[in-house]
Design an enzyme around this catalytic site. Sequence first.
Site, PDB file in Angstrom:
ATOM      1  CB  CYS A   2     -46.619  62.796  -8.092  1.00 12.67           C
ATOM      2  SG  CYS A   2     -46.059  61.195  -8.612  1.00 12.67           S
ATOM      3  NE  ARG A  27     -49.506  67.844 -10.451  1.00 15.75           N
ATOM      4  CZ  ARG A  27     -48.979  68.729 -11.278  1.00 15.75           C
ATOM      5  NH1 ARG A  27     -49.711  69.705 -11.725  1.00 15.75           N
ATOM      6  NH2 ARG A  27     -47.724  68.645 -11.657  1.00 15.75           N
ATOM      7  CD1 TRP A  74     -50.339  58.253 -12.848  1.00 15.19           C
ATOM      8  CD2 TRP A  74     -48.206  58.326 -13.482  1.00 15.19           C
ATOM      9  NE1 TRP A  74     -50.261  57.762 -14.130  1.00 15.19           N
ATOM     10  CE2 TRP A  74     -48.969  57.790 -14.542  1.00 15.19           C
ATOM     11  CE3 TRP A  74     -46.829  58.456 -13.662  1.00 15.19           C
ATOM     12  CZ2 TRP A  74     -48.411  57.408 -15.756  1.00 15.19           C
ATOM     13  CZ3 TRP A  74     -46.274  58.071 -14.867  1.00 15.19           C
ATOM     14  CH2 TRP A  74     -47.071  57.557 -15.895  1.00 15.19           C
ATOM     15  CG  ASN A 100     -44.530  65.520  -7.619  1.00 12.78           C
ATOM     16  OD1 ASN A 100     -44.868  64.591  -6.900  1.00 12.78           O
ATOM     17  ND2 ASN A 100     -45.270  66.600  -7.804  1.00 12.78           N
ATOM     18  N   GLY A 101     -41.011  63.468  -9.713  1.00 12.54           N
ATOM     19  CA  GLY A 101     -39.858  63.432 -10.612  1.00 12.54           C
ATOM     20  C   GLY A 101     -39.150  62.091 -10.519  1.00 12.54           C
ATOM     21  CD  GLU A 483     -58.135  65.309 -28.808  1.00 12.22           C
ATOM     22  OE1 GLU A 483     -57.002  64.823 -28.875  1.00 12.22           O
ATOM     23  OE2 GLU A 483     -58.672  65.605 -27.728  1.00 12.22           O
ATOM     24  CE  LYS A 487     -59.444  63.682 -25.077  1.00 17.19           C
ATOM     25  NZ  LYS A 487     -58.544  64.818 -25.085  1.00 17.19           N
ATOM     26  CD  GLU A 490     -56.799  61.084 -22.526  1.00 16.89           C
ATOM     27  OE1 GLU A 490     -55.923  61.658 -21.901  1.00 16.89           O
ATOM     28  OE2 GLU A 490     -57.437  61.644 -23.448  1.00 16.89           O
ATOM     29  CG  HIS A 506     -53.960  52.555 -49.623  1.00 15.47           C
ATOM     30  ND1 HIS A 506     -53.673  52.106 -50.892  1.00 15.47           N
ATOM     31  CD2 HIS A 506     -54.430  53.813 -49.784  1.00 15.47           C
ATOM     32  CE1 HIS A 506     -53.932  53.060 -51.777  1.00 15.47           C
ATOM     33  NE2 HIS A 506     -54.405  54.105 -51.126  1.00 15.47           N
ATOM     34  CE  LYS A 603     -55.510  68.452 -17.392  1.00 13.37           C
ATOM     35  NZ  LYS A 603     -56.296  68.122 -18.599  1.00 13.37           N
TER      36      LYS A 603
END
Length: 608
Positions: A2, A27, A74, A100-101, A483, A487, A490, A506, A603
């Site tokens: 947010c 964000r 968000w 935000n929060g 990573e 990526k 995502e 295995h 973000k």
Amino acid sequence: MCGIVAYIGPKDATPFLLEGLARLEYRGYDSAGVAVTGRTGGLKVRKVKGRVADLAAVVPARFKGTTGIGHTRWATHGVPSDANAHPHLDDAERIAVVHNGIIENADELRARLTEEGAVFRSETDTEVLAHLISAHATEGVELEEAVRAALGKVVGTYGIAVLDAEQPDRIVVARNGSPIVLGIGEKEMFAASDVSALVRYTRQVVHLEDGELATVRADGFRTFTEDARTTHRQPSTVDWDIDSYDTGGYEHFLLKEIHEQPGSVERTLSGRLDERFATAHLGGLNLDARELREIRRVKILGCGSAYYAGEMGAQLIEELSRIPAHSEPASEFRYRNPVIEADTLYVAVSQSGETYDTLAAVQEIKRKGGRVLGVVNTVGSAIARECDGGIYLHAGPEVSVASTKAFTSTVVAFALLALHFGRIHDLSPADGRRIVAGLRALPDQIREILAQSDGIAELAAEYAESEGMMFIGRVRGYPVAREGAQKLKEISYVHAEAYPASELKHGPLALISPELPTVALVPDDELLDKNLTTLGEIKARSGRVVAVAHRRPEAKLADHCILVPKSEPELDPLLLNIPLQLLAYHAAVALKRDVDRPRNLAKSVTVE
Ligand code: AGP
């Protein structure tokens, strides 16, 4: 997570609010809204489900006011919708709040306020704040007093900006666990959740501390604590460039940030390599050699890609200094009542410096008397301020949701830390010189890899429609595989799994088929033969292989190969990762994904 913007001054607030929201959209981007007021009184509010561009399309030309707040969301409480978009208002439509929060006792407060007659129009926890502030904003009460009283009843995290149509000469902002920055202009003031919204207008900023509020007027600000004690905050100067917030001719921020890596790595290294003693200078550690010698273990904490960068960091520290090192997701660590040891050095990793899980882990360690260093990109961020010392990345602002240049700079910072530790312990001067030279060579080697972008784009287009992808690597290569898989999923939404190459037989070998290609990290190191054997096992099961290697494997072992320049073995993972960034980027483009704003993500995750 947010974004918040606010403006007060002689000009019309709306253009700044919309522009600031567009800059903060990375964000959070499922809904957006603005509220303005001015001398003529009354609130004007517009909010919509969708992007800032959707909001701008419904804001009419007459939507003007000299005091305003805005938000890009968000969703955490309630689906993305017009009603759940911020700002939220009280019943009298006098108070507007962006937040935000998370308000943890929102249900309890909502029940009480409803009993007292408040009518709720959204499913959000934020609306509670609007009604609560309104309940305290009785005749003659200043807005800051009403906000302070309301926050006294709230349990949770917040960064808020509050507007009162009856007191249009001020905005009140508050911070507790979610960042708020004030921007100081010429007879005008700004506030935002992130400096990126402000740098076009001012470089003079004040970061609020947790538990701090501010009354912001056109001609200045006053900061104070939740128990009304005035605080004295000196502005600092933001040194990030406005150009960092534009795509600079690239199609996406992500591609720009991938291509910025030679420069960002140079900045992370700048002034920190010492040829004479074959070591690294890290002035911000606040630990001398004697204290460092007493450290028996290193525990690295971060979330997502920061955690994977920490895994590469742990590998570097163990190899170069022989101090046992381990990386763990901060989001898990904080919930398991961790044992904190006096002779362990804790290292918190965060690009944004605001990730709530990482911040909470740092606070838990400090509460138990542990020592924490931060490896952080954002100067003055919450994690940076909470830590006892650390290393700033100086990678420059990272706008795209997926981390690339900050990831690489984090691993470079760990290489510096590992070199410094190593040279305090038993790493020989010759090995120290080898690492210093390897680090110096990185920017040019990254340039060499970036030059292969078009070829990697062709490869990505060929594999993008696969039902999934396997990423494998051994020891140093395993965090690179993790990573790389992160990526790809995502930003392209292609399912990707990472496995240690040694573990394939295995279990996951059962998945191998022509529909599930494997990206294999095949450095020319002491494990080369083992890796080549694994490629043979995959090919024997009709699997397709893309090798990322220093030397092209035999044609029967790999369908395609991306060649990367050889560094020192300890530093090779840094370079092996770069083609995986390009692969993910080009796959996302081939699949027409929203590269910089992948679905469901934001973000910086400033909530639990
Ligand atoms: C990286 O591509 C991701 N967007 C995500 O995993 C990120 O690294 C994580 O949320 C941690 O963020 P931070 O570095 O800002 O703390």
